[in-house]
Design an enzyme around this catalytic site. Structure first.
Site, PDB file in Angstrom:
ATOM      1  N   ASP A 264     -10.079   9.054  18.809  1.00  0.00           N
ATOM      2  CA  ASP A 264     -11.305   9.682  18.836  1.00  0.00           C
ATOM      3  C   ASP A 264     -11.184  10.895  19.610  1.00  0.00           C
ATOM      4  O   ASP A 264     -11.882  11.881  19.069  1.00  0.00           O
ATOM      5  CB  ASP A 264     -12.118   8.618  19.890  1.00  0.00           C
TER       6      ASP A 264
ATOM      7  N   ASP B 127     -18.269   3.142  27.615  1.00  0.00           N
ATOM      8  CA  ASP B 127     -17.371   4.417  28.252  1.00  0.00           C
ATOM      9  C   ASP B 127     -18.303   5.567  28.360  1.00  0.00           C
ATOM     10  O   ASP B 127     -18.391   6.358  29.282  1.00  0.00           O
ATOM     11  CB  ASP B 127     -16.275   4.579  27.525  1.00  0.00           C
TER      12      ASP B 127
ATOM     13  N   ARG C  29     -12.661   4.949  34.336  1.00  0.00           N
ATOM     14  CA  ARG C  29     -13.576   6.143  34.215  1.00  0.00           C
ATOM     15  C   ARG C  29     -14.097   6.960  35.262  1.00  0.00           C
ATOM     16  O   ARG C  29     -13.983   8.210  34.887  1.00  0.00           O
ATOM     17  CB  ARG C  29     -14.726   5.538  33.320  1.00  0.00           C
TER      18      ARG C  29
HETATM   19  N1  ARG Z   1     -14.933  -3.425  26.783  1.00  0.00           N
HETATM   20  C1  ARG Z   1     -14.228  -2.872  27.987  1.00  0.00           C
HETATM   21  C2  ARG Z   1     -15.323  -1.936  28.707  1.00  0.00           C
HETATM   22  O1  ARG Z   1     -16.172  -1.715  28.207  1.00  0.00           O
HETATM   23  C3  ARG Z   1     -13.075  -2.045  27.330  1.00  0.00           C
HETATM   24  C4  ARG Z   1     -13.369  -1.127  26.354  1.00  0.00           C
HETATM   25  C5  ARG Z   1     -12.115  -0.432  25.969  1.00  0.00           C
HETATM   26  N2  ARG Z   1     -11.919   0.306  24.723  1.00  0.00           N
HETATM   27  C6  ARG Z   1     -11.134   0.112  23.799  1.00  0.00           C
HETATM   28  N3  ARG Z   1     -10.954   1.011  23.064  1.00  0.00           N
HETATM   29  N4  ARG Z   1     -10.524  -1.094  23.444  1.00  0.00           N
HETATM   30  O2  ARG Z   1     -14.845  -1.582  29.893  1.00  0.00           O
END
Ligand code: ARG
Length: 403
Positions: A14, A123, A94
């Site tokens: 990404d 995110d 984050r």
């Molecule tokens: N679902 C988790 C969260 O929202 C992890 C997201 C992680 N992203 C990934 N590319 N696997 O915190």
């Protein structure tokens, strides 16, 4: 003069395609900022990849200690798990990444921050809300949200533009990693009925056999792990050590369907051996040293905190208050927990502490027993009055009949 944008760069698919897109669509100078929260990538390679993708500057920020001190310590103290399972590795990093990006933007005189989050995930919320809290003047650009490409199209775009990526159409997993855990989604995992293929696992590759076992002892002081097997080492080393040992038993795999903030359910796989062990050990120590009221009330705080972190609400007055509550609760959470590791499972099998509230003389069923049984009858008599009165009025099971 061209404007500057700080891109949250990870070297993943990404963010790699975002560099090109930002230059094409916004005509801005792109500064790639990689915040190191302990992801096991080769940072030199990621740096080179950033530079070769055409950014005007690439910066690597070592945030590992801050991640441990400000995010992992509170996570252990608050036994943080979203929806009872996910130790929040991605979500916790984050706010720290956001804080660092905003600092870079200020230092570099940038007017915008860009991130590679898609429109479906959590995110984007964590980035956007965090940035707006810390510096509301910054513009936020999310190339993949504006652009709306499928992962296949992204891979194709990268191939067509000569952008180096580490994903192929055959292995289309989206992976996020830091010291606290590894999150894996997409590909065959999108059907929640499909068993996760063994190949997706990296931290929990099993090299042990059924019947193998190993013991470890974890020492805590004020809610924080300070030693493993009597060796006093910094938490970051304890985490690395547990990830290695427990990981080799296949411990720390989590397979769950979770509720995203954007309203949809998603199937996610996590590998978090150290988080699993440390939180369970810590929780069991609290059971030994904290009183019942505090333990039960703390559950509510923990759940609220986990939800807020998942929802991107780190930089908020409520979070500050909850963290203080948790901090205060840890004064006596010191002691040692003994854990047995077995093939794909672990259990706490012993605990001790100078602050233990466990009174063997009161708990025992042998003749040393000092618990006076005659007090029980009177206690229950009074405690049970409200229910007896309801019973007399026939007000049980929703009925209303005088007895
Ligand atoms: N679902 C988790 C969260 O929202 C992890 C997201 C992680 N992203 C990934 N590319 N696997 O915190």
């Amino acid at each position: 003069m061209k404007g500057k944008v700080v891109l949250a760069y990870s070297g993943g698919l990404d963010t790699s395609v975002s560099v090109n897109w930002l230059k094409e669509n916004y005509n801005m100078d792109v500064i790639a900022a990689l915040v190191d929260c302990g992801q096991p990538d080769d940072l030199n390679e990621v740096y080179d990849r950033a530079v070769s993708s055409g950014v005007c500057k690439a910066i690597i920020i070592d945030a590992k200690d801050e991640f441990v001190n400000d995010f992992i310590f509170p996570s252990i103290k608050a036994n943080l798990k979203y929806e009872k399972n996910y130790p929040l590795a991605t979500a916790l990093a984050r706010p720290l990444i956001v804080k660092k990006l905003v600092e870079v933007a200020d230092n570099e005189g940038a007017e915008a921050i860009a991130h590679g989050c898609t429109a479906k995930g959590n995110d984007q919320v964590r980035f956007d809300v965090g940035i707006r809290s810390l510096n509301p003047k910054l513009k936020i650009i999310a190339p993949l949200r504006e652009w709306n490409l499928s992962r296949e199209e992204e891979i194709e775009y990268a191939e067509n533009h000569g952008i180096k990526i580490n994903v192929t159409k055959k292995s289309p997993y989206s992976i996020d990693e830091n010291l606290w855990g590894r999150s894996i989604e997409c590909g065959v995992l999108e059907d929640p009925w499909n068993e996760p293929p063994e190949e997706i696992y990296k931290w929990t590759k099993i090299s042990k056999n059924i019947g193998d076992c190993e013991y470890i002892e974890l020492e805590f002081e004020n809610g924080v792990p300070i030693a493993i097997d009597e060796e006093k080492i910094p938490l970051i080393k304890i985490i690395e050590k547990i990830n290695k040992i427990a990981g080799s038993f296949g411990i720390g795999r989590i397979d769950m369907v979770e509720n995203r903030l954007v309203g949809i359910k998603s199937r996610e796989i996590y590998e978090s051996p150290a988080a699993e062990l440390l939180i369970e050990a810590h929780r069991q120590l609290e059971s030994l040293v904290l009183d019942r009221d505090l333990v039960h009330y703390k559950y509510l705080i923990e759940e609220k905190m986990a939800e807020m972190i998942y929802y991107g609400l780190w930089f908020t007055p409520l979070m500050d208050c909850l963290k203080k509550f948790i901090e205060e609760s840890q004064k006596f959470v010191s002691g040692i927990i003994k854990i047995k590791l077995e093939y794909k499972s672990f259990s706490v099998i012993g605990r001790k502490s100078i602050y233990s509230l466990y009174d063997e003389k009161l708990a025992t069923y042998n003749k040393e027993d000092v618990f006076d049984p005659k007090h029980s009858e009177s206690f229950i008599k009074i405690w049970g009055y409200p229910y007896e009165i309801l019973g007399k009025k026939g007000r049980i099971n929703g009925k209303d009949m005088e007895r």
